[in-house]
Design an enzyme around this catalytic site. Structure first.
Site, short mmCIF file in Angstrom:
data_model
loop_
_atom_site.label_atom_id
_atom_site.label_comp_id
_atom_site.label_asym_id
_atom_site.label_seq_id
_atom_site.Cartn_x
_atom_site.Cartn_y
_atom_site.Cartn_z
N ASP A 220 0.87 -1.19 0.00
CA ASP A 220 0.00 0.00 0.00
C ASP A 220 0.90 1.24 0.00
OD1 ASP A 220 -2.27 1.61 0.42
OD2 ASP A 220 -2.30 1.26 2.58
N GLU B 60 2.60 5.36 -3.64
CA GLU B 60 2.57 6.44 -4.67
C GLU B 60 3.90 7.18 -4.76
OE1 GLU B 60 0.18 5.90 -2.35
OE2 GLU B 60 -1.07 4.84 -3.79
N ASP C 122 -9.07 4.01 -2.04
CA ASP C 122 -10.03 4.29 -0.97
C ASP C 122 -11.34 4.86 -1.51
OD1 ASP C 122 -8.11 3.39 0.74
OD2 ASP C 122 -7.39 5.39 1.28
O1 MIG Z 1 -3.64 5.75 5.14
O2 MIG Z 1 -3.36 0.38 5.73
O3 MIG Z 1 -5.90 2.28 0.69
O4 MIG Z 1 -6.85 -0.04 1.90
O5 MIG Z 1 -6.69 -0.21 4.69
C1 MIG Z 1 -4.41 4.62 5.03
C2 MIG Z 1 -4.48 1.13 6.03
C3 MIG Z 1 -3.52 3.46 4.65
C4 MIG Z 1 -4.84 2.92 2.72
C5 MIG Z 1 -5.35 1.79 1.89
C6 MIG Z 1 -6.35 1.01 2.68
C7 MIG Z 1 -5.73 0.49 3.94
C8 MIG Z 1 -5.16 1.63 4.77
N1 MIG Z 1 -4.24 2.42 3.95
#
Ligand code: MIG
Length: 812
Positions: free
Chosen positions: A414, A417, A493
């Site tokens: 995750d 980016e 999200d």
């Molecule tokens: O700032 O890991 O898109 O699926 O549950 C949030 C926590 C960070 C963003 C992801 C989301 C995930 C969450 N993450």
């Protein structure tokens, strides 16, 4: 002055001011061709000190590169994996133009000024440079303008929200953590600078291989031209001549690489939330699925399983017997997927090996002044692997050893980016440098859009090293073109609203034609909590999406399939079961995707490019080659009108036959999703299992939907997890059927029998029969044990030894 504009206005606003400020800012456009040099694969044109190369990469694929100062940089791409194979070319150089012909496609280069048009040999114009705007540059910025004919639509650009047709809008490509994005939010998580232009059945594709912050403007700045460009790098684009959208997707995915065949379990139902904790809760979730007999293949652990959100650690307070938990889940046929974000906690000398070894090996990203870049993310102050370095990727891949040894099946990258907290740009500052293997470095602006891609490349390659004969499963949020080679993805999200459910389908479809077919959304929505009907509808649609994962944010209500009482649970269970029944068909279609690039979830424009009236609804699509899905995404569904595509279709649920191009009006009940099977298709199914590890009982089911021009179907099976299929250990059977007055003939032809499937017998269901046949024959033998189902208008019979070639005949 302009500098101030640039900093304070969002990109779209800056873009709309473009015409006014272009000239003032000193844009320079390519001028008159003074010299034409023939290259083995094309031509090099000299205009003052500028050089332009137009080459043929492969049959039907041209490439354009521009060197404003005459020196082409080293040819390098993060995306392109195919090697050029230029076909025979012809160059005709006349006073006014140069024509570069390869097969049936011509690049016509006009000389004064230099303008490039791509045409078919027949004379049909595919796309032409905008006559008043030759390619241009301004300092580091660069841009290409193309003529924008009326009625031309533009499809692709990855995960952009809103209608699939991008016309009349402008987009920025800059990977962005876009929590609770909305229809107009831009940029989003991924940058895929590829699109298909489609006008009256004439199709072409363009891939602008530039990783800098880019922008595409399809008619916002100007009504007669569209444009694409970037804030740095090279004008370097590929043109795909098609002729069909399908061929363009095939060619583009051959160029940048295709989805690898995924492990079978990743096509089952997946349950996630932010976060399941503690350990006992994970057990409880697993047990509830099994007790309620709702199939599931994976449970995800989000950041709270970690010790203070620190990647590659486990919070032992909450997960005292973490290892045993993974083993126990595995024993129940449930795969554990762990989040492992790319930020490494800056935690020297506390025995945190990822930091200590990374610091020692000097693999963390640095700033221009040579200091290590530190940014705040989940673990607090963090450092970031320099994924553009092979040795950093190797080091990162090695971090998976412990989890991999425990039997953790999949990993979730995750925040890549990359997302950084407490900064206005939400990402690394521009003075960050990313090192390359050759000892040079590039600024963050050049690497930003491929950082997530290189992150999952490292993860995927690392897992391959640790478990060489297991297909890795990695889930990424950020991507650039070609990232499908390393990871599946999801749409980030989203929000638990009907609007979001509706926005999901066109986004998934756009991802598919952008080369990214292993994609899903957070079923039920991430932010907020869905009302019961919404979650039910979402689980229904998700059964016909590539990745089928229920996920929600921290602090929201429980979102598992059973949370809204028996009525909803029963509907949701039925759809999840349907997903498992369809697995033979889904897996076969996913194997096709890995081989050809044609996505599992196919927008109608791929199948019916000649008929815009069939693809102007972004929400309807084909799921694999045979099934047409028209999701119900409205809260208050009044009468729904389903416009079936050309040909005859069968109601997938009732077997009822439709007439050609029928407009079906219906009031779909809460448990009803309109799904139709194409006349002329054969769909393999299986019995319900609780997970893909369980061997289905009973025969393989073959649903035969007679009709169409070329009635066929196929089945691909292998062990579902290893690479043995590359050595020929797979089964491929091609089925076909022919309708004649005397009867219907169904043929099974084994193309490859390198794998022993779980079934011996096949139950054949032949739909669309107004009356019972007189007899049923398999080979020379009459079958006595068959029946006719007058409700479904179907004949049903079983072939006991169905693994070999056979011919079955229904005689009327
Ligand atoms: O700032 O890991 O898109 O699926 O549950 C949030 C926590 C960070 C963003 C992801 C989301 C995930 C969450 N993450």
């Amino acid at each position: 002055m302009l500098g101030i504009f640039r900093r304070s206005l969002p990109p779209a606003v800056v873009l709309s001011l473009a015409p006014v400020i272009l000239a003032a800012q000193g844009w320079q456009h390519v001028g008159v061709v003074q010299k034409v040099d023939k290259l083995p694969d094309g031509v090099e044109l000299t205009c003052g000190k500028t050089k332009v190369r137009v080459t043929v990469f492969r049959e039907g694929i041209f490439r354009v590169r521009v060197a404003p100062n005459g020196a082409f940089p080293k040819d390098f791409s993060w995306a392109v994996v195919e090697t050029p194979e230029p076909p025979a070319i012809r160059v005709d150089d006349t006073k006014d133009e140069v024509r570069l012909t390869a097969g049936s496609v011509v690049a016509r280069i006009r000389k004064s000024p230099l303008l490039i048009d791509f045409l078919r040999g027949t004379g049909d114009m595919l796309v032409a440079d905008a006559p008043d705007k030759p390619m241009g540059w301004n300092g580091g910025q660069l841009r290409v303008w193309k003529r924008m004919p009326e009625e031309e639509g533009y499809y692709g650009l990855g995960d952009k929200a809103g209608p699939m047709n991008r016309r009349n809008r402008a987009f920025t490509l800059w990977n962005t953590d876009a929590f609770a994005w909305q229809e107009s939010t831009d940029p989003l998580y991924k940058s895929i600078p590829f699109f298909i232009g489609l006008r009256k059945g004439l199709a072409y594709g363009i891939f602008f291989d530039n990783t800098w912050r880019g922008s595409f403007d399809f008619g916002k700045e100007d009504h007669d031209s569209y444009s694409f460009g970037a804030e740095g790098g090279e004008i370097n684009y590929y043109f795909f001549a098609g002729p069909t959208p399908k061929k363009i997707v095939e060619d583009f995915t051959a160029l940048v690489g295709r989805t690898k065949l995924p492990p079978l379990w990743t096509l089952g139902f997946q349950q996630s939330r932010y976060s399941y904790e503690p350990e006992a809760r994970v057990y409880e979730i697993a047990k509830t699925f099994r007790d309620k007999k709702i199939p599931v293949d994976a449970i995800y652990l989000d950041i709270d399983y970690q010790d203070k959100n620190t990647p590659f650690t486990v919070d032992r307070q909450k997960f005292p017997t973490f290892e045993k938990m993974v083993t126990d889940l595995t024993a129940q046929g449930i795969h554990t997927v762990l989040i492992t974000d790319l930020h490494i906690k800056k935690d020297p000398d506390h025995g945190y090996a990822p930091y200590d070894t990374g610091a020692k090996d000097d693999v963390f990203v640095k700033r221009a002044d040579g200091t290590t870049y530190v940014g705040p993310v989940w673990p607090g102050d963090s450092v970031f692997p320099d994924f553009t370095l092979t040795r950093a990727r190797d080091w990162w891949g090695g971090l998976y050893k412990n989890f991999s040894d425990l039997g953790v099946s999949g990993f979730w990258n995750d925040m890549n980016e990359p997302a950084i907290f407490l900064t206005i740009t939400k990402t690394m500052p521009p003075d960050v440098r990313h090192r390359l293997d050759d000892g040079t470095a590039l600024p963050h602006l050049a690497i930003h859009n491929v950082f997530g891609m290189q992150n999952v490349r490292a993860t995927s390659d690392g897992l391959l090293k640790l478990r060489p004969n297991e297909r890795p499963f990695v889930l990424t949020r950020a991507a650039y073109a070609g990232t499908q080679r390393y990871a599946a993805t999801w749409t980030g999200d989203n929000v638990s609203t009907w609007n979001h459910l509706g926005m999901s389908t066109p986004m998934l479809l756009s991802m598919g034609i952008s080369g990214y077919g292993m994609v899903g959304d957070d079923i039920g929505g991430f932010a907020g909590s869905p009302e019961p009907n919404l979650l039910t509808r979402w689980i229904e649609v998700g059964a016909f999406n590539p990745i089928y994962r229920d996920h929600t944010a921290k602090g929201t209500l429980d979102q598992e399939p059973w949370v809204h009482g028996a009525k909803h649970e029963a509907i949701r269970k039925r759809y999840i079961e349907e997903r498992y029944r369809l697995l033979p068909y889904i897996y076969t279609s996913v194997e096709e995707m890995a081989r050809t690039g044609i996505p599992l979830m196919r927008p109608l424009l791929l199948e019916y490019p000649q008929s815009p009236e069939f693809f102007d609804d972004d929400r309807e699509y084909l799921f694999g080659p045979a099934l047409f899905v028209s999701p119900v995404t409205a809260e208050l569904q009044d009468t729904k009108v389903v416009q079936l595509p050309p040909g005859t279709w069968y109601n997938y649920w009732t077997g009822e036959k439709t007439s050609d191009r029928e407009l079906i009006k219906m009031n779909p009940a809460l448990d009803e999703v309109p799904v139709y099977a194409r006349a002329g298709s054969i769909v393999p199914r299986q019995q319900v299992v609780q997970s893909t590890r369980e061997t289905p009982t009973g025969p393989l089911e073959l649903r035969v939907y007679p009709g169409g021009e070329d009635c066929k179907g196929s089945l691909y099976q292998d062990d579902g997890h290893s690479f043995n299929y590359e050595k020929g250990e797979f089964l491929r059977v091609n089925y076909s059927c022919q309708v004649a007055t005397a009867g219907i003939k169904i043929v099974s032809a084994v193309e490859k029998d390198g794998y022993k499937p779980w079934w011996n017998a096949a139950e054949i269901i032949v739909y669309g029969l107004d009356k019972a046949p007189q007899s049923v024959r398999v080979g020379d033998a009459m079958i006595r044990d068959w029946h006719y189902d007058p409700v479904q208008h179907a004949a049903v019979f079983t072939i006991n030894d169905a693994k070999n070639n056979w011919i079955a005949e229904l005689i009327f």
